[in-house]
Design a protein around this motif. Sequence first.
Motif, short mmCIF file in Angstrom:
data_model
loop_
_atom_site.label_atom_id
_atom_site.label_comp_id
_atom_site.label_asym_id
_atom_site.label_seq_id
_atom_site.Cartn_x
_atom_site.Cartn_y
_atom_site.Cartn_z
N LEU A 27 0.82 -1.22 0.00
CA LEU A 27 0.00 0.00 0.00
C LEU A 27 0.85 1.27 0.00
CD1 LEU A 27 -2.98 -0.89 2.37
CD2 LEU A 27 -2.98 -0.67 -0.11
N ILE A 28 1.98 1.26 0.69
CA ILE A 28 2.81 2.47 0.68
C ILE A 28 3.52 2.61 -0.67
CG2 ILE A 28 5.05 1.72 1.57
CD1 ILE A 28 3.14 4.75 2.84
N TYR A 29 3.76 1.51 -1.37
CA TYR A 29 4.29 1.60 -2.75
C TYR A 29 3.23 2.21 -3.67
CZ TYR A 29 8.48 -1.32 -2.06
OH TYR A 29 9.70 -1.82 -1.69
N GLN A 30 1.97 1.86 -3.44
CA GLN A 30 0.90 2.38 -4.29
C GLN A 30 0.57 3.83 -3.96
OE1 GLN A 30 -2.27 -0.59 -3.78
NE2 GLN A 30 -2.23 -0.78 -6.01
N PHE A 31 0.54 4.16 -2.68
CA PHE A 31 0.14 5.50 -2.25
C PHE A 31 1.22 6.09 -1.35
CE2 PHE A 31 -3.60 2.67 -2.51
CZ PHE A 31 -4.23 3.24 -3.61
N PRO A 32 2.34 6.53 -1.90
CA PRO A 32 3.47 6.96 -1.06
C PRO A 32 3.20 8.24 -0.26
CG PRO A 32 3.95 7.29 -3.39
CD PRO A 32 2.65 6.55 -3.33
N LEU A 33 2.24 9.05 -0.67
CA LEU A 33 1.98 10.30 0.04
C LEU A 33 0.84 10.19 1.05
CD1 LEU A 33 2.37 12.74 -2.96
CD2 LEU A 33 4.07 12.08 -1.26
N LYS A 34 0.25 9.03 1.18
CA LYS A 34 -0.89 8.81 2.10
C LYS A 34 -0.44 7.95 3.28
CE LYS A 34 -3.93 10.59 -0.78
NZ LYS A 34 -4.66 11.79 -0.51
N PHE A 35 0.58 8.39 3.98
CA PHE A 35 1.20 7.56 5.01
C PHE A 35 0.23 7.24 6.15
CE2 PHE A 35 3.95 6.60 8.58
CZ PHE A 35 4.80 5.68 8.00
N VAL A 36 -0.51 8.23 6.61
CA VAL A 36 -1.41 8.01 7.75
C VAL A 36 -2.53 7.05 7.37
CG1 VAL A 36 -3.03 9.13 9.32
CG2 VAL A 36 -0.86 10.23 8.79
N THR A 37 -3.13 7.27 6.22
CA THR A 37 -4.23 6.39 5.78
C THR A 37 -3.74 4.96 5.58
OG1 THR A 37 -5.18 8.30 4.64
CG2 THR A 37 -6.03 6.13 4.06
N VAL A 38 -2.57 4.81 4.96
CA VAL A 38 -2.01 3.47 4.75
C VAL A 38 -1.72 2.80 6.09
CG1 VAL A 38 0.01 2.23 3.89
CG2 VAL A 38 -1.13 3.91 2.45
N THR A 39 -1.20 3.54 7.04
CA THR A 39 -0.90 2.96 8.36
C THR A 39 -2.18 2.51 9.06
OG1 THR A 39 1.04 4.37 8.55
CG2 THR A 39 0.19 3.41 10.58
N ILE A 40 -3.23 3.31 8.98
CA ILE A 40 -4.49 2.93 9.62
C ILE A 40 -5.08 1.69 8.97
CG2 ILE A 40 -6.89 3.66 9.95
CD1 ILE A 40 -5.79 6.53 10.34
N ILE A 41 -5.11 1.66 7.64
CA ILE A 41 -5.69 0.51 6.94
C ILE A 41 -4.88 -0.75 7.21
CG2 ILE A 41 -6.08 -0.47 4.63
CD1 ILE A 41 -6.83 2.39 3.74
N THR A 42 -3.56 -0.63 7.18
CA THR A 42 -2.69 -1.79 7.42
C THR A 42 -2.86 -2.31 8.85
OG1 THR A 42 -1.11 -0.94 5.83
CG2 THR A 42 -0.32 -2.58 7.37
N THR A 43 -2.92 -1.40 9.80
CA THR A 43 -3.08 -1.82 11.20
C THR A 43 -4.42 -2.52 11.42
OG1 THR A 43 -1.70 0.02 11.90
CG2 THR A 43 -3.04 -1.02 13.58
N LEU A 44 -5.48 -1.95 10.86
CA LEU A 44 -6.80 -2.58 11.02
C LEU A 44 -6.84 -3.96 10.36
CD1 LEU A 44 -9.16 0.47 10.43
CD2 LEU A 44 -8.67 -0.70 12.57
N MET A 45 -6.24 -4.05 9.18
CA MET A 45 -6.27 -5.34 8.47
C MET A 45 -5.45 -6.41 9.21
SD MET A 45 -5.45 -6.00 4.53
CE MET A 45 -5.59 -7.61 3.81
#
Length: 139
Positions: A55-73
């Motif tokens: 997800l961070i490779y796909q959306f490198p500027l959306k760090f907070v959103t990627v962290t939240i989604i990854t943590t929840l998943m």
Amino acid sequence: MGTQLLGYLLLGNVLILSLIYIYIFKIRKLIGFQLGMSISSVSGGLIGIITGVILIYQFPLKFVTVTIITTLMSMFVGAIFGALFDYQTLLVGYGNGVMTGIMAPMIGAAAKGSLPFLLFLEGVFLFTLILLIISAKRT
């Protein structure tokens, strides 16, 4: 690397883990709590790391959103694998999912879109899942 290809890779990882969940669900009565703890810890941790990096490779500027989604998943995956056995195992999977879900996007950001690193993680992911199946089968 194409974002569409990364999406398919993430989908493939989730599908493989879903198939393993179905397999473990069928034989869960034969598995002891120690192996159950390892299974819940490994499954939540692995999907957290690989999801965070993709997800961070796909959306490198959306760090907070990627962290939240990854943590929840990863919390969810660790908890449902742990719920196959008992509450203590559920808590182990949940806790491991929290830790890896928070740290995985940082690892992905440090890798800066490196293809060899992603291939290495995919190899570790698949090898560990094969090891998990063999361990569950021989119990």
